[in-house]
Design an enzyme around this catalytic site. Structure first.
Site, PDB file in Angstrom:
ATOM      1  N   THR A 198       0.847  -1.193   0.000  1.00  0.00           N
ATOM      2  CA  THR A 198       0.000   0.000   0.000  1.00  0.00           C
ATOM      3  C   THR A 198       0.887   1.249   0.000  1.00  0.00           C
ATOM      4  OG1 THR A 198      -0.149  -0.266   2.400  1.00  0.00           O
ATOM      5  CG2 THR A 198      -1.994  -1.078   1.096  1.00  0.00           C
TER       6      THR A 198
ATOM      7  N   ALA B  79      -4.808  -5.190  -4.789  1.00  0.00           N
ATOM      8  CA  ALA B  79      -5.901  -5.028  -3.825  1.00  0.00           C
ATOM      9  C   ALA B  79      -5.334  -4.306  -2.611  1.00  0.00           C
ATOM     10  CB  ALA B  79      -6.467  -6.383  -3.418  1.00  0.00           C
ATOM     11  N   SER B  80      -6.027  -3.285  -2.166  1.00  0.00           N
ATOM     12  CA  SER B  80      -5.589  -2.634  -0.924  1.00  0.00           C
ATOM     13  C   SER B  80      -5.812  -3.591   0.237  1.00  0.00           C
ATOM     14  CB  SER B  80      -6.363  -1.337  -0.697  1.00  0.00           C
ATOM     15  OG  SER B  80      -7.738  -1.604  -0.520  1.00  0.00           O
ATOM     16  N   ASN B  81      -6.682  -4.579   0.014  1.00  0.00           N
ATOM     17  CA  ASN B  81      -6.917  -5.588   1.042  1.00  0.00           C
ATOM     18  C   ASN B  81      -7.391  -6.869   0.351  1.00  0.00           C
ATOM     19  OD1 ASN B  81      -8.093  -7.140   3.207  1.00  0.00           O
ATOM     20  ND2 ASN B  81      -7.833  -5.300   4.430  1.00  0.00           N
ATOM     21  N   PHE B  82      -6.667  -7.957   0.596  1.00  0.00           N
ATOM     22  CA  PHE B  82      -6.955  -9.213  -0.105  1.00  0.00           C
ATOM     23  C   PHE B  82      -7.945 -10.110   0.628  1.00  0.00           C
ATOM     24  CE2 PHE B  82      -3.207  -8.174  -2.566  1.00  0.00           C
ATOM     25  CZ  PHE B  82      -3.521  -8.705  -3.805  1.00  0.00           C
TER      26      PHE B  82
ATOM     27  N   HIS C  82      -3.999  -0.204  13.223  1.00  0.00           N
ATOM     28  CA  HIS C  82      -3.005  -1.175  12.739  1.00  0.00           C
ATOM     29  C   HIS C  82      -1.828  -1.231  13.709  1.00  0.00           C
ATOM     30  CE1 HIS C  82      -5.065  -0.964   8.810  1.00  0.00           C
ATOM     31  NE2 HIS C  82      -4.515  -2.152   8.607  1.00  0.00           N
ATOM     32  N   HIS C  83      -0.989  -2.258  13.492  1.00  0.00           N
ATOM     33  CA  HIS C  83       0.237  -2.450  14.275  1.00  0.00           C
ATOM     34  C   HIS C  83       1.197  -1.262  14.129  1.00  0.00           C
ATOM     35  CE1 HIS C  83       2.312  -3.432  10.491  1.00  0.00           C
ATOM     36  NE2 HIS C  83       1.154  -3.999  10.167  1.00  0.00           N
TER      37      HIS C  83
ATOM     38  N   LYS D  77       3.413  -0.308  10.797  1.00  0.00           N
ATOM     39  CA  LYS D  77       2.828   0.090   9.503  1.00  0.00           C
ATOM     40  C   LYS D  77       3.400   1.438   9.061  1.00  0.00           C
ATOM     41  CE  LYS D  77      -1.486   0.273   6.973  1.00  0.00           C
ATOM     42  NZ  LYS D  77      -0.933  -0.491   5.865  1.00  0.00           N
TER      43      LYS D  77
ATOM     44  N   GLY E  82      -4.357   1.677   3.222  1.00  0.00           N
ATOM     45  CA  GLY E  82      -4.931   1.558   1.875  1.00  0.00           C
ATOM     46  C   GLY E  82      -6.388   1.126   1.958  1.00  0.00           C
TER      47      GLY E  82
HETATM   48  N1  LIG Z   1      -3.243  -5.694   0.552  1.00  0.00           N
HETATM   49  C1  LIG Z   1      -3.315  -6.393   1.696  1.00  0.00           C
HETATM   50  O1  LIG Z   1      -4.215  -7.221   1.910  1.00  0.00           O
HETATM   51  C2  LIG Z   1      -2.242  -6.173   2.737  1.00  0.00           C
HETATM   52  C3  LIG Z   1      -2.232  -6.891   3.927  1.00  0.00           C
HETATM   53  C4  LIG Z   1      -1.170  -6.709   4.817  1.00  0.00           C
HETATM   54  C5  LIG Z   1      -0.166  -5.806   4.496  1.00  0.00           C
HETATM   55  N2  LIG Z   1      -0.219  -5.099   3.339  1.00  0.00           N
HETATM   56  C6  LIG Z   1       0.853  -4.192   2.905  1.00  0.00           C
HETATM   57  O2  LIG Z   1       1.903  -5.012   2.394  1.00  0.00           O
HETATM   58  C7  LIG Z   1       3.179  -4.388   2.616  1.00  0.00           C
HETATM   59  C8  LIG Z   1       4.095  -5.353   3.379  1.00  0.00           C
HETATM   60  O3  LIG Z   1       3.511  -5.661   4.632  1.00  0.00           O
HETATM   61  P1  LIG Z   1       4.267  -6.610   5.688  1.00  0.00           P
HETATM   62  O4  LIG Z   1       3.380  -6.603   6.883  1.00  0.00           O
HETATM   63  O5  LIG Z   1       4.675  -7.894   5.072  1.00  0.00           O
HETATM   64  O6  LIG Z   1       5.570  -5.707   5.978  1.00  0.00           O
HETATM   65  P2  LIG Z   1       7.001  -6.199   6.490  1.00  0.00           P
HETATM   66  O7  LIG Z   1       7.721  -4.962   6.876  1.00  0.00           O
HETATM   67  O8  LIG Z   1       6.842  -7.284   7.507  1.00  0.00           O
HETATM   68  O9  LIG Z   1       7.667  -6.839   5.195  1.00  0.00           O
HETATM   69  C9  LIG Z   1       8.147  -6.105   4.097  1.00  0.00           C
HETATM   70  C10 LIG Z   1       9.406  -6.805   3.599  1.00  0.00           C
HETATM   71  O10 LIG Z   1       9.848  -6.186   2.384  1.00  0.00           O
HETATM   72  C11 LIG Z   1      11.260  -6.170   2.412  1.00  0.00           C
HETATM   73  N3  LIG Z   1      11.760  -5.183   1.460  1.00  0.00           N
HETATM   74  C12 LIG Z   1      11.950  -3.849   1.633  1.00  0.00           C
HETATM   75  N4  LIG Z   1      12.425  -3.290   0.500  1.00  0.00           N
HETATM   76  C13 LIG Z   1      12.518  -4.285  -0.408  1.00  0.00           C
HETATM   77  C14 LIG Z   1      12.906  -4.339  -1.772  1.00  0.00           C
HETATM   78  N5  LIG Z   1      13.330  -3.260  -2.443  1.00  0.00           N
HETATM   79  N6  LIG Z   1      12.860  -5.524  -2.400  1.00  0.00           N
HETATM   80  C15 LIG Z   1      12.438  -6.642  -1.763  1.00  0.00           C
HETATM   81  N7  LIG Z   1      12.056  -6.656  -0.464  1.00  0.00           N
HETATM   82  C16 LIG Z   1      12.093  -5.485   0.196  1.00  0.00           C
HETATM   83  C17 LIG Z   1      11.622  -5.887   3.855  1.00  0.00           C
HETATM   84  O11 LIG Z   1      12.944  -6.313   4.145  1.00  0.00           O
HETATM   85  C18 LIG Z   1      10.569  -6.741   4.596  1.00  0.00           C
HETATM   86  O12 LIG Z   1      11.042  -8.041   4.872  1.00  0.00           O
HETATM   87  C19 LIG Z   1       2.843  -3.083   3.353  1.00  0.00           C
HETATM   88  O13 LIG Z   1       2.749  -2.048   2.373  1.00  0.00           O
HETATM   89  C20 LIG Z   1       1.476  -3.331   3.974  1.00  0.00           C
HETATM   90  O14 LIG Z   1       0.720  -2.148   4.152  1.00  0.00           O
HETATM   91  C21 LIG Z   1      -1.242  -5.270   2.457  1.00  0.00           C
END
Ligand SMILES: NC(=O)c1ccc[n+]([C@@H]2O[C@H](COP(=O)([O-])OP(=O)(O)OC[C@H]3O[C@@H](n4cnc5c(N)ncnc54)[C@H](O)[C@@H]3O)[C@@H](O)[C@H]2O)c1
Length: 237
Positions: free
Chosen positions: A77, A99-102, A134-135, A138, A144
């Site tokens: 997001t 999807a902003s949320n799956f 959220h945690h 974030k 999103g």
């Molecule tokens: N759409 C959805 O349903 C949904 C659900 C949960 C989280 N999210 C989003 O997904 C994203 C990730 O969430 P998360 O909880 O896994 O976060 P997280 O911080 O636990 O994981 C993100 C990972 O990406 C890695 N990273 C950073 N830069 C990178 C790069 N250039 N290339 C490859 N890896 C890289 C980090 O090292 C980390 O391990 C956030 O934007 C969050 O808001 C979306």
């Protein structure tokens, strides 16, 4: 199906488990330390990439997958200022699912939210606001999901024309209150207040499993697809 996981954090790890349980193979894992390994050559045998990283890296990661002609499912997001560029790539033959949320529950909640906004439209005694929790790790705010919910209200309620991440007394502004607590996976609530009562709808995620399963289902939907897709296409909502 051979999947590349781009981002191996909280979501990447949940997705890996569900993908393996559903019989898929993880052909490549990219995280921050090995991000230079994300090159078209390493994506040669990959059917689909699942991208959950952060707002700063997401768009560059999509570009590399597009160069390799690998469809992308992304849940990251906070990158939507570049959505038009992604849509252009989709018009020239790439496949992208966002999807902003799956989670299934949240996507049903999106529909409920729109229906409620439409129902409330004739009743000026009610005004809405939104809370998302959220945690503490974030990065983006509001979430999103909150933005999608706000857009759903704005599309369906003639007196709301924009959202604002602050308390507002203006009738055309929808206030969003974003809170960060502990390890909360994601809670969203919308309240329509009047002087005498309120109507509240809430979605509360118990864990990240619902998001991860949705991302794997989207990945199963994507191989060989061209264009820009979302949960409405997957769930037939
Ligand atoms: N759409 C959805 O349903 C949904 C659900 C949960 C989280 N999210 C989003 O997904 C994203 C990730 O969430 P998360 O909880 O896994 O976060 P997280 O911080 O636990 O994981 C993100 C990972 O990406 C890695 N990273 C950073 N830069 C990178 C790069 N250039 N290339 C490859 N890896 C890289 C980090 O090292 C980390 O391990 C956030 O934007 C969050 O808001 C979306």
């Amino acid at each position: 199906m051979k999947i590349a996981l781009i981002g191996y954090g909280k979501m990447g790890k949940e997705i890996e488990q569900i993908a393996i349980d559903r019989g898929h193979e993880i052909g490549l894992i990219i995280d921050q330390e090995n991000q230079n390994d994300l090159i078209p050559d390493k994506l040669k045998d990959i059917d689909v990439a699942i991208e959950f990283t952060n707002p700063k890296s997401a768009f560059d990661n999509y570009q590399i997958c597009f160069e390799a002609n690998v469809p992308v499912v992304s849940g990251t997001t906070g990158w939507l200022d570049k959505i038009d560029l992604v849509k252009e790539r989709c018009q020239s033959g790439n496949g992208f699912f966002y999807a902003s949320n799956f989670s299934l529950g949240v996507n049903l909640f999106f529909e409920l939210n729109k229906k409620l906004a439409k129902l409330m439209a004739p009743f000026s005694e009610y005004n809405a606001d939104m809370e998302e929790i959220h945690h503490i790790h974030k990065l983006d705010s509001p979430s999103g999901t909150a933005i999608t919910l706000a857009e759903g209200i704005i599309e369906n309620h003639p007196r709301k024309t924009k959202w604002i991440e602050a308390a507002s007394t203006k009738e055309d502004e929808l206030s969003i209150f974003a809170k960060r607590h502990g390890a909360v996976p994601g809670t969203h609530s919308i309240t329509w207040h009047s002087e005498v009562d309120e109507i509240n709808i809430q979605h509360l995620a118990y864990s990240r499993k619902g998001f991860a399963l949705g991302a794997v289902l989207a990945a199963e939907f994507m191989p060989k697809k061209k264009g820009f897709f979302g949960m409405k296409d997957l769930l037939n909502l």
